[in-house]
Design an enzyme around this catalytic site. Structure first.
Site, PDB file in Angstrom:
ATOM      1  N   GLY A 147     -73.781 -36.059  34.424  1.00  0.00           N
ATOM      2  CA  GLY A 147     -72.632 -36.920  34.691  1.00  0.00           C
ATOM      3  C   GLY A 147     -71.843 -36.377  35.867  1.00  0.00           C
ATOM      4  O   GLY A 147     -72.373 -35.636  36.715  1.00  0.00           O
ATOM      5  N   SER A 148     -70.572 -36.719  35.891  1.00  0.00           N
ATOM      6  CA  SER A 148     -69.739 -36.342  37.034  1.00  0.00           C
ATOM      7  C   SER A 148     -69.442 -34.838  37.033  1.00  0.00           C
ATOM      8  O   SER A 148     -69.499 -34.179  35.985  1.00  0.00           O
ATOM      9  CB  SER A 148     -68.424 -37.117  36.956  1.00  0.00           C
ATOM     10  N   GLY A 207     -68.705 -31.982  34.053  1.00  0.00           N
ATOM     11  CA  GLY A 207     -69.363 -30.666  34.013  1.00  0.00           C
ATOM     12  C   GLY A 207     -68.364 -29.522  34.017  1.00  0.00           C
ATOM     13  O   GLY A 207     -68.567 -28.488  33.375  1.00  0.00           O
ATOM     14  N   GLU A 235     -76.298 -31.297  35.206  1.00  0.00           N
ATOM     15  CA  GLU A 235     -76.837 -32.167  36.269  1.00  0.00           C
ATOM     16  C   GLU A 235     -75.693 -33.072  36.702  1.00  0.00           C
ATOM     17  O   GLU A 235     -75.451 -34.109  36.084  1.00  0.00           O
ATOM     18  CB  GLU A 235     -78.009 -33.010  35.731  1.00  0.00           C
TER      19      GLU A 235
HETATM   20  P1  NAD Z   1     -69.252 -39.413  33.449  1.00  0.00           P
HETATM   21  O1  NAD Z   1     -69.027 -37.992  33.790  1.00  0.00           O
HETATM   22  O2  NAD Z   1     -68.095 -40.334  33.438  1.00  0.00           O
HETATM   23  O3  NAD Z   1     -69.934 -39.539  31.997  1.00  0.00           O
HETATM   24  C1  NAD Z   1     -71.159 -38.926  31.702  1.00  0.00           C
HETATM   25  C2  NAD Z   1     -71.264 -38.646  30.214  1.00  0.00           C
HETATM   26  O4  NAD Z   1     -70.361 -37.580  29.878  1.00  0.00           O
HETATM   27  C3  NAD Z   1     -70.873 -39.822  29.322  1.00  0.00           C
HETATM   28  O5  NAD Z   1     -71.788 -39.871  28.241  1.00  0.00           O
HETATM   29  C4  NAD Z   1     -69.469 -39.453  28.851  1.00  0.00           C
HETATM   30  O6  NAD Z   1     -69.129 -40.016  27.609  1.00  0.00           O
HETATM   31  C5  NAD Z   1     -69.574 -37.946  28.755  1.00  0.00           C
HETATM   32  N1  NAD Z   1     -68.309 -37.204  28.873  1.00  0.00           N
HETATM   33  C6  NAD Z   1     -67.276 -37.473  29.695  1.00  0.00           C
HETATM   34  N2  NAD Z   1     -66.323 -36.520  29.568  1.00  0.00           N
HETATM   35  C7  NAD Z   1     -66.792 -35.618  28.674  1.00  0.00           C
HETATM   36  C8  NAD Z   1     -66.280 -34.395  28.135  1.00  0.00           C
HETATM   37  N3  NAD Z   1     -65.095 -33.911  28.494  1.00  0.00           N
HETATM   38  N4  NAD Z   1     -67.034 -33.714  27.241  1.00  0.00           N
HETATM   39  C9  NAD Z   1     -68.258 -34.174  26.880  1.00  0.00           C
HETATM   40  N5  NAD Z   1     -68.775 -35.334  27.339  1.00  0.00           N
HETATM   41  C10 NAD Z   1     -68.056 -36.051  28.227  1.00  0.00           C
HETATM   42  O7  NAD Z   1     -70.378 -39.960  34.475  1.00  0.00           O
HETATM   43  P2  NAD Z   1     -70.921 -41.446  34.710  1.00  0.00           P
HETATM   44  O8  NAD Z   1     -69.890 -42.266  35.406  1.00  0.00           O
HETATM   45  O9  NAD Z   1     -71.546 -41.982  33.478  1.00  0.00           O
HETATM   46  O10 NAD Z   1     -72.142 -41.161  35.737  1.00  0.00           O
HETATM   47  C11 NAD Z   1     -71.987 -41.016  37.120  1.00  0.00           C
HETATM   48  C12 NAD Z   1     -71.960 -39.562  37.526  1.00  0.00           C
HETATM   49  O11 NAD Z   1     -73.096 -38.867  37.001  1.00  0.00           O
HETATM   50  C13 NAD Z   1     -72.057 -39.373  39.038  1.00  0.00           C
HETATM   51  O12 NAD Z   1     -71.195 -38.327  39.422  1.00  0.00           O
HETATM   52  C14 NAD Z   1     -73.504 -38.989  39.266  1.00  0.00           C
HETATM   53  O13 NAD Z   1     -73.760 -38.281  40.459  1.00  0.00           O
HETATM   54  C15 NAD Z   1     -73.770 -38.161  38.049  1.00  0.00           C
HETATM   55  N6  NAD Z   1     -75.195 -38.082  37.749  1.00  0.00           N
HETATM   56  C16 NAD Z   1     -75.850 -36.911  38.009  1.00  0.00           C
HETATM   57  C17 NAD Z   1     -77.222 -36.817  37.787  1.00  0.00           C
HETATM   58  C18 NAD Z   1     -77.981 -35.562  38.108  1.00  0.00           C
HETATM   59  O14 NAD Z   1     -79.103 -35.442  37.634  1.00  0.00           O
HETATM   60  N7  NAD Z   1     -77.439 -34.629  38.861  1.00  0.00           N
HETATM   61  C19 NAD Z   1     -77.914 -37.922  37.276  1.00  0.00           C
HETATM   62  C20 NAD Z   1     -77.209 -39.089  36.991  1.00  0.00           C
HETATM   63  C21 NAD Z   1     -75.849 -39.160  37.236  1.00  0.00           C
END
Ligand code: NAD
EC number: 1.2.1.3
Length: 509
Positions: A240-241, A245, A262
Site C-alpha cells: 500500500g502507500s 508502511g 511493498e
Molecule cells: P493504502 O495505503 O490506502 O491501503 C492499503 C491497505 O492498507 C488497505 O488494505 C488498508 O485498509 C490498509 N491500511 C491502511 N492503513 C493501515 C494501518 N495503519 N495499519 C494497517 N493497515 C492499514 O493504499 P491504496 O490506496 O489501497 O493503494 C495505493 C498505494 O499502494 C500506492 O501508494 C501504491 O504505490 C501502493 N502499492 C504498492 C505496491 C508495491 O508492490 N510496491 C503494489 C500495489 C500498490
C-alpha cells in the site's frame, strides 16, 4: 446515448461472477456498500468484520500451521496446484470482479488473474526446491548445513490496485513454505477477495488440507492494525502507500515480527539520444497511462535528453490524444476510471502544483463522462513538461500524470532518477550498450527494478518484486523471495567421535 453500463447490469454481473467462484451470496448482504468506479454506483454490499475478530482468526491459523508444517513440501504443492487450476478455470469471473471493483480494463484484469495462475505454477515447482546449503566445516569429521523450516502465520494486507494478485504472490509461496495466510484485503475490493478466498477454500477441501490455512478478514484499516499488532503473526506482508508502511513497519518491528513492505513508487524512464523513439513511445504510454496511472510501477517521470525531448514529447502527445478512455469493460478501452473522487482531487491538486512550480501542461488533465456518471472519475492522462524536478514531481500522485524533464549528461539523468524518496522501478531506453550497463551498475539506478528498452511496469512473476528506500525494501513473488516465508536453521553435525572446538578454543574437562 449512454456508454456506461447501468448499475443494475454491473451488480448482476458481479453477483453472478462471485456466485460462480463459490462465494456464499449471503455474505453480499451487509451494510457496507461496495462502489464500482465504472459508474460510481453501488455494486453490492458486504459485512465488515472488526478488529476484535482478528484474534480468533489468528489463533485458528496457528492451529492450522502446527498441522501444515509437518506435511512434506511437495505434498503442500498439490494444494497450490489445485488452486492454480481453479484460478485458471475462473479467470473470466475473477477478471469481471477486478474490473468492476477497481476499474481495470478486461485485458488488464484478466492479466492480473493470469499472474495468479503463474505464481501458483512457480510455487508448485518451488515446493521441490526449498534448498538449503551444505557448508564445509573447519573441524574434521564435521558437517554444516542449512535447513529451511516453515515460519508461521503470514498476515497479508493488500492495496486496491492489485486487489488479488498481491494476495496470490504471498499465498502461493507461503502455502508451499508451510505457512497459513490471514488476508486483510483492500476495503475497496472485497468481492474479488471473497471470490479468491472461496476458490482457495475449495482447493483446501478437495485436497484435504487444514481448513484454516487461508482466511480472509474483510474490514477497514483497524482490522489491518489488529493484524499488525498480533504476536501470532510471524510475517506481516503489507502492500500500500508509504504512509501505511510508515505506520506498520515500526509496529511489527516493536514486537520483533518480520515485515515485508511493498509501498509507493515514483518510477522514471531515461530516454537517451540513441533510443528507438517508436518503441520508446509505446513503452512509455503503456507504463504511464495504462491502468489509469494506478500501478505502483506506473511511470511518473520521463528524463529525456535535450536532443530528443521535443520529438519525444510530440510523439507522446499524439499518442495520448488517441487513447480510448471509457468503460473498462467495453472493447477497445485502454484507460478506465480513477478509483474515487479523492484520487481525482489529488490529480487536480498535483496538476495545479506542477504549474505553480514552473510546469507546462501539454496534454490531458480534463475529466470525461462527468455528465453521464457524476460519481465516476474518468480523466485524460496528462503530460506536464517540467524545467526541473520540483517537490510535486518527487511525490507519488496515484493518477496518470507524466512529468517530462530534460537532461544533458547521463550522470545527470541517473542522479535525477535516484533523487526521489521512492525506489521501486526504473528504465532506460537506449541503443548504446555502454549507457545501458552504466544505468544497471552499482552507481546506476538505485531501484529494485531496473529495465532496458521496456517500461517500468508489467513485471513477470519469475523475478523478485519490490523496491528500496520509501518503497519499503521488501521482495515478493519469484527468485528467492520465498526465504522471507521460512526460518533458517544452521546445523552442525559431528561424526568424528572427538569434540574439537571451533576457532581452536581449548576447554579441557
Ligand atoms: P493504502 O495505503 O490506502 O491501503 C492499503 C491497505 O492498507 C488497505 O488494505 C488498508 O485498509 C490498509 N491500511 C491502511 N492503513 C493501515 C494501518 N495503519 N495499519 C494497517 N493497515 C492499514 O493504499 P491504496 O490506496 O489501497 O493503494 C495505493 C498505494 O499502494 C500506492 O501508494 C501504491 O504505490 C501502493 N502499492 C504498492 C505496491 C508495491 O508492490 N510496491 C503494489 C500495489 C500498490
Amino acid at each position: 446515448m449512454t456508454t456506461l453500463p447501468t448499475a443494475d447490469d454491473l451488480a448482476r454481473r458481479a453477483r453472478e461472477a462471485a456466485g460462480r467462484c463459490g462465494v456464499d451470496l449471503d455474505r453480499l448482504a451487509g451494510d457496507r456498500p461496495v462502489t464500482s468506479p465504472v459508474n460510481g454506483r453501488p455494486l453490492a454490499s458486504v459485512r465488515w468484520q472488526d478488529a476484535a475478530d482478528v484474534d480468533g482468526v489468528v489463533i485458528r491459523a496457528g492451529e492450522a500451521f502446527r498441522a501444515w508444517r509437518t506435511v512434506p513440501a511437495p505434498v503442500r504443492g498439490q494444494l497450490v496446484r489445485r488452486l492454480g487450476e481453479l484460478l485458471r478455470e475462473h479467470k473470466a469471473d475473477l477478471g469481471v470482479l477486478v474490473s468492476l471493483e477497481v476499474g481495470k480494463t478486461t485485458s488488464e484484469a484478466e492479466g492480473e488473474v493470469q499472474e495468479m495462475v503463474d505464481i501458483c505454477e512457480f510455487a508448485v515447482g518451488l515446493s521441490r526446491q526449498l534448498y538449503g546449503r551444505t557448508i564445509s566445516s573447519e573441524r574434521p569429521g564435521h558437517r554444516l548445513m542449512e535447513t529451511w523450516h516453515p515460519l508461521g502465520v503470514v498476515g497479508v494486507i493488500s492495496a486496491f490496485n492489485f486487489p488479488v494478485a498481491v494476495w496470490s504472490w504471498n499465498t502461493a509461496i507461503a502455502l508451499v513454505c508451510g505457512d497459513p495466510v490471514v488476508w486483510k484485503p483492500s476495503e475497496l475490493a472485497p468481492l474479488s477477495a471473497l471470490a479468491s478466498a472461496a476458490l482457495l477454500d475449495r482447493a483446501i477441501a478437495e485436497t484435504g488440507a487444514p481448513a484454516d490455512l487461508g482466511q480472509v478478514v474483510v474490514g477497514g484499516p483497524d482490522v489491518g492494525e489488529a493484524l499488525v499488532a498480533h504476536p501470532g503473526v510471524a510475517l506481516l506482508s503489507a502492500t500500500g502507500s508509504t504512509r501505511m508502511g510508515r505506520a506498520v513497519g515500526p509496529r511489527v518491528a516493536d514486537r520483533f515480527g518480520r515485515s515485508l513492505l511493498e509501498l509507493g513508487g515514483n518510477n522514471a524512464a531515461i530516454v537517451t539520444p540513441s533510443a528507438d523513439l517508436d518503441l520508446t513511445t509505446r513503452g512509455i504510454v503503456f507504463s504511464a497511462a495504462g491502468t489509469a496511472g494506478q500501478r505502483c510501477t506506473t511511470m511518473r517521470r520521463v528524463i529525456a535528453h535535450v536532443d530528443v525531448l521535443e520529438q519525444l514529447t510530440e510523439r507522446l502527445v499524439a499518442a495520448y490524444r488517441r487513447l480510448p478512455i471509457g468503460s473498462p469493460t467495453a472493447e477497445g478501452t485502454l484507460v478506465g476510471p480513477l478509483i474515487h473522487d479523492a484520487a481525482y482531487k489529488s490529480m487536480q491538486d498535483a496538476l495545479q502544483a506542477a504549474q505553480q512550480q514552473g510546469g507546462e501542461l501539454v496534454v490531458g488533465g480534463g475529466r470525461r463522462l462527468a455528465d453521464e456518471a457524476p460519481d465516476a472519475y474518468y480523466v485524460e492522462p496528462a503530460i506536464v513538461r517540467m524545467p526541473e524536478q520540483t517537490d510535486v514531481v518527487r511525490q507519488e500522485t496515484f493518477a496518470p500524470i507524466l512529468y517530462v524533464l530534460p537532461y544533458r549528461t547521463l550522470e545527470e539523468a541517473i542522479a535525477l532518477n535516484n533523487d526521489v524518496p521512492q525506489g521501486l522501478s526504473s528504465s532506460i531506453f537506449t541503443s548504446d550498450q555502454a549507457e545501458a550497463e552504466r544505468f544497471l551498475a552499482a552507481d546506476g539506478s538505485d531501484c529494485g527494478i531496473a529495465n532496458v528498452n521496456i517500461g517500468t511496469s508489467g513485471a513477470e512473476i519469475g523475478g523478485a518484486f519490490g523496491g528500496e528506500k520509501h518503497t519499503g525494501g521488501g521482495r515478493e513473488s519469484g527468485s528467492d523471495a520465498w526465504r522471507s516465508y521460512m526460518r533458517r536453521a544452521t546445523n552442525t553435525i559431528n561424526y568424528s567421535g572427538e569434540l574439537p572446538l571451533a576457532q581452536g578454543v581449548e576447554f579441557p574437562i
